[in-house]
Motif scaffolding. Structure first.
Motif, PDB file in Angstrom:
ATOM      1  N   GLU A 171     -11.585  33.314 -36.914  1.00 23.87           N
ATOM      2  CA  GLU A 171     -11.045  34.673 -36.901  1.00 23.87           C
ATOM      3  C   GLU A 171     -11.337  35.435 -35.612  1.00 23.87           C
ATOM      4  O   GLU A 171     -10.641  36.403 -35.282  1.00 23.87           O
ATOM      5  CB  GLU A 171     -11.591  35.481 -38.097  1.00 23.87           C
ATOM      6  N   LEU A 172     -12.329  34.982 -34.850  1.00 24.82           N
ATOM      7  CA  LEU A 172     -12.690  35.679 -33.607  1.00 24.82           C
ATOM      8  C   LEU A 172     -12.090  35.037 -32.365  1.00 24.82           C
ATOM      9  O   LEU A 172     -12.159  35.607 -31.278  1.00 24.82           O
ATOM     10  CB  LEU A 172     -14.218  35.749 -33.463  1.00 24.82           C
ATOM     11  N   GLY A 173     -11.520  33.847 -32.509  1.00 21.77           N
ATOM     12  CA  GLY A 173     -10.947  33.148 -31.363  1.00 21.77           C
ATOM     13  C   GLY A 173     -10.948  31.651 -31.594  1.00 21.77           C
ATOM     14  O   GLY A 173     -10.537  31.179 -32.654  1.00 21.77           O
ATOM     15  N   ILE A 174     -11.438  30.897 -30.613  1.00 21.18           N
ATOM     16  CA  ILE A 174     -11.512  29.442 -30.752  1.00 21.18           C
ATOM     17  C   ILE A 174     -12.840  28.939 -30.193  1.00 21.18           C
ATOM     18  O   ILE A 174     -13.479  29.585 -29.367  1.00 21.18           O
ATOM     19  CB  ILE A 174     -10.362  28.717 -30.014  1.00 21.18           C
ATOM     20  N   ASP A 175     -13.259  27.771 -30.672  1.00 21.43           N
ATOM     21  CA  ASP A 175     -14.409  27.060 -30.120  1.00 21.43           C
ATOM     22  C   ASP A 175     -13.909  25.772 -29.479  1.00 21.43           C
ATOM     23  O   ASP A 175     -13.016  25.107 -30.019  1.00 21.43           O
ATOM     24  CB  ASP A 175     -15.423  26.705 -31.207  1.00 21.43           C
ATOM     25  N   LEU A 176     -14.468  25.443 -28.331  1.00 18.36           N
ATOM     26  CA  LEU A 176     -14.169  24.180 -27.656  1.00 18.36           C
ATOM     27  C   LEU A 176     -15.402  23.303 -27.682  1.00 18.36           C
ATOM     28  O   LEU A 176     -16.509  23.771 -27.402  1.00 18.36           O
ATOM     29  CB  LEU A 176     -13.776  24.412 -26.189  1.00 18.36           C
ATOM     30  N   VAL A 191     -20.712  23.377 -27.093  1.00 17.21           N
ATOM     31  CA  VAL A 191     -19.694  24.199 -27.734  1.00 17.21           C
ATOM     32  C   VAL A 191     -19.528  25.482 -26.921  1.00 17.21           C
ATOM     33  O   VAL A 191     -20.506  26.166 -26.623  1.00 17.21           O
ATOM     34  CB  VAL A 191     -20.065  24.552 -29.187  1.00 17.21           C
ATOM     35  N   VAL A 192     -18.290  25.773 -26.534  1.00 17.24           N
ATOM     36  CA  VAL A 192     -17.975  26.995 -25.796  1.00 17.24           C
ATOM     37  C   VAL A 192     -17.013  27.816 -26.643  1.00 17.24           C
ATOM     38  O   VAL A 192     -15.997  27.293 -27.120  1.00 17.24           O
ATOM     39  CB  VAL A 192     -17.322  26.670 -24.431  1.00 17.24           C
ATOM     40  N   PRO A 203      -6.476  34.322 -23.629  1.00 17.28           N
ATOM     41  CA  PRO A 203      -6.571  32.863 -23.509  1.00 17.28           C
ATOM     42  C   PRO A 203      -6.260  32.141 -24.815  1.00 17.28           C
ATOM     43  O   PRO A 203      -5.624  31.078 -24.797  1.00 17.28           O
ATOM     44  CB  PRO A 203      -8.023  32.643 -23.086  1.00 17.28           C
ATOM     45  N   VAL A 204      -6.687  32.705 -25.932  1.00 15.20           N
ATOM     46  CA  VAL A 204      -6.448  32.050 -27.227  1.00 15.20           C
ATOM     47  C   VAL A 204      -4.953  31.977 -27.515  1.00 15.20           C
ATOM     48  O   VAL A 204      -4.426  30.933 -27.920  1.00 15.20           O
ATOM     49  CB  VAL A 204      -7.181  32.810 -28.354  1.00 15.20           C
ATOM     50  N   LYS A 205      -4.252  33.085 -27.282  1.00 16.84           N
ATOM     51  CA  LYS A 205      -2.799  33.108 -27.509  1.00 16.84           C
ATOM     52  C   LYS A 205      -2.065  32.237 -26.491  1.00 16.84           C
ATOM     53  O   LYS A 205      -1.063  31.593 -26.820  1.00 16.84           O
ATOM     54  CB  LYS A 205      -2.291  34.543 -27.461  1.00 16.84           C
ATOM     55  N   ALA A 206      -2.558  32.194 -25.248  1.00 20.87           N
ATOM     56  CA  ALA A 206      -1.923  31.373 -24.219  1.00 20.87           C
ATOM     57  C   ALA A 206      -2.042  29.896 -24.544  1.00 20.87           C
ATOM     58  O   ALA A 206      -1.090  29.127 -24.360  1.00 20.87           O
ATOM     59  CB  ALA A 206      -2.552  31.668 -22.856  1.00 20.87           C
ATOM     60  N   ILE A 207      -3.200  29.492 -25.054  1.00 19.13           N
ATOM     61  CA  ILE A 207      -3.389  28.093 -25.436  1.00 19.13           C
ATOM     62  C   ILE A 207      -2.495  27.742 -26.620  1.00 19.13           C
ATOM     63  O   ILE A 207      -1.877  26.665 -26.667  1.00 19.13           O
ATOM     64  CB  ILE A 207      -4.880  27.843 -25.770  1.00 19.13           C
ATOM     65  N   ALA A 208      -2.396  28.646 -27.581  1.00 19.58           N
ATOM     66  CA  ALA A 208      -1.532  28.416 -28.744  1.00 19.58           C
ATOM     67  C   ALA A 208      -0.063  28.298 -28.315  1.00 19.58           C
ATOM     68  O   ALA A 208       0.681  27.454 -28.832  1.00 19.58           O
ATOM     69  CB  ALA A 208      -1.709  29.546 -29.750  1.00 19.58           C
TER      70      ALA A 208
END
Length: 310
Positions: A171-176, A191-192, A203-208
């Motif tokens: 819910e807060l973004g993504i983990d890599l 983990v980042v 960045p989260v929306k751009a990756i999606a």
């Protein structure tokens, strides 16, 4: 070889067939070994010989002193020394005259390493606006790559090795999950976390968006895109990241010669320091184990804040 016999990815040998030399080579990343081998080839092409005597090394140093940056000379010397160590020869770098000659080059020319310009937040936003004027697929990939490298302070080697399976949404973004990195050669994994951005460049929306447009559902996230805006099957090459960054800043009207693939990571640190983000929080993103490198960025930012006495 039995398919159930464990092997190493670099050597392809069963563990029981690996020698001490194989394990010693495996202690360095494959990319590092490739760069070392490249340095050794250049050394030979520029008049060096293997194994190299101290006299040969002194002659080579004298020849390239006016041709190469001292930092490049130093790196190639280290690679040549590593070659001698791996092949059972005494290293010419231990010779006193070799040390004195290199020291003299440093005193004459200077040993300061070239630093690339950081792609700071405001410049990044301008670059992203320029990147979006490219063809759709390339624009989506380059935007996602630049934003991920900036917000997660990634080195190019980490960025190109991100796989779709390494991304966890929340819910807060993504983990890599970074399976291997410069500071994690043993492959323990890091983990980042990348949070949603408050602004329009997220960045989260751009990756999606890149995942949706490209149709990439498994495997490496970032791949080549040709001039026809078609996606390749293989992961993006490390050298391509530098070309993407240089092309992107050029589109925005910046001097591409000042930037490299490290500019996004440096830009995050510089921007975070300028925003007075606590050092511990910056290090949490960059995964620095020591603070010396980070302090270099902070000193520059602090110096810029110093008020004139006039």
């Amino acid at each position: 070889m039995n398919k159930n016999t464990p092997s190493t990815p670099d050597h392809g040998k069963p563990l029981e067939e690996m020698t001490a030399a194989d394990f010693e080579r495996a202690s360095r990343a494959a990319s590092t070994r490739r760069e070392n081998a490249k340095d050794v080839r250049y050394f030979v092409q520029q008049g060096g010989a293997l194994p190299a005597s101290p006299a040969v090394m002194v002659a080579w140093l004298t020849k390239v002193a006016s041709q190469l940056a001292p930092a490049t000379i130093q790196r190639r010397m280290v690679s040549v020394g590593q070659w001698h160590k791996e092949n059972g020869y005494p290293s010419p770098l231990d010779d006193p005259q070799v040390k004195r000659v290199f020291s003299g080059i440093g005193r004459t020319v200077g040993l300061a390493q070239r630093t690339v310009a950081p792609l700071v937040r405001d410049d990044l936003l301008a670059v992203l606006a320029a990147v979006e004027r490219q063809k759709p697929m390339r624009a989506a990939r380059d935007s996602a790559l630049l934003l991920m490298m900036f917000c997660a302070a990634l080195r190019r080697g980490s960025a190109i090795n991100v796989r779709v399976e390494d991304i966890t949404e929340h819910e807060l973004g993504i983990d890599l999950i970074l399976r291997r990195s410069k500071t994690d050669q043993a492959g323990k994994g890091l983990v980042v976390s990348i949070p949603y951005a408050q602004g329009s460049k997220c960045p989260v929306k751009a990756i999606a968006k890149w995942r949706e447009l490209s149709g990439i559902t498994t495997g490496y996230l970032f791949r080549s895109v040709n001039k026809h805006d078609q996606i390749g099957d293989d992961k993006l090459h490390a050298d391509s990241v530098c070309r993407i960054v240089k092309h992107a800043v050029k589109l925005a009207g910046l001097d591409e010669s000042k930037y490299s693939s490290h500019s996004a990571r440096a830009g995050f640190v510089t921007s975070a320091a300028s925003a007075q983000m606590p050092l511990a929080e910056i290090a949490q993103v960059t995964k620095h184990r020591g603070m010396q490198s980070l302090q270099r960025y902070l000193r520059v930012v602090d110096q810029r804040r110093t008020k004139s006495l006039l």
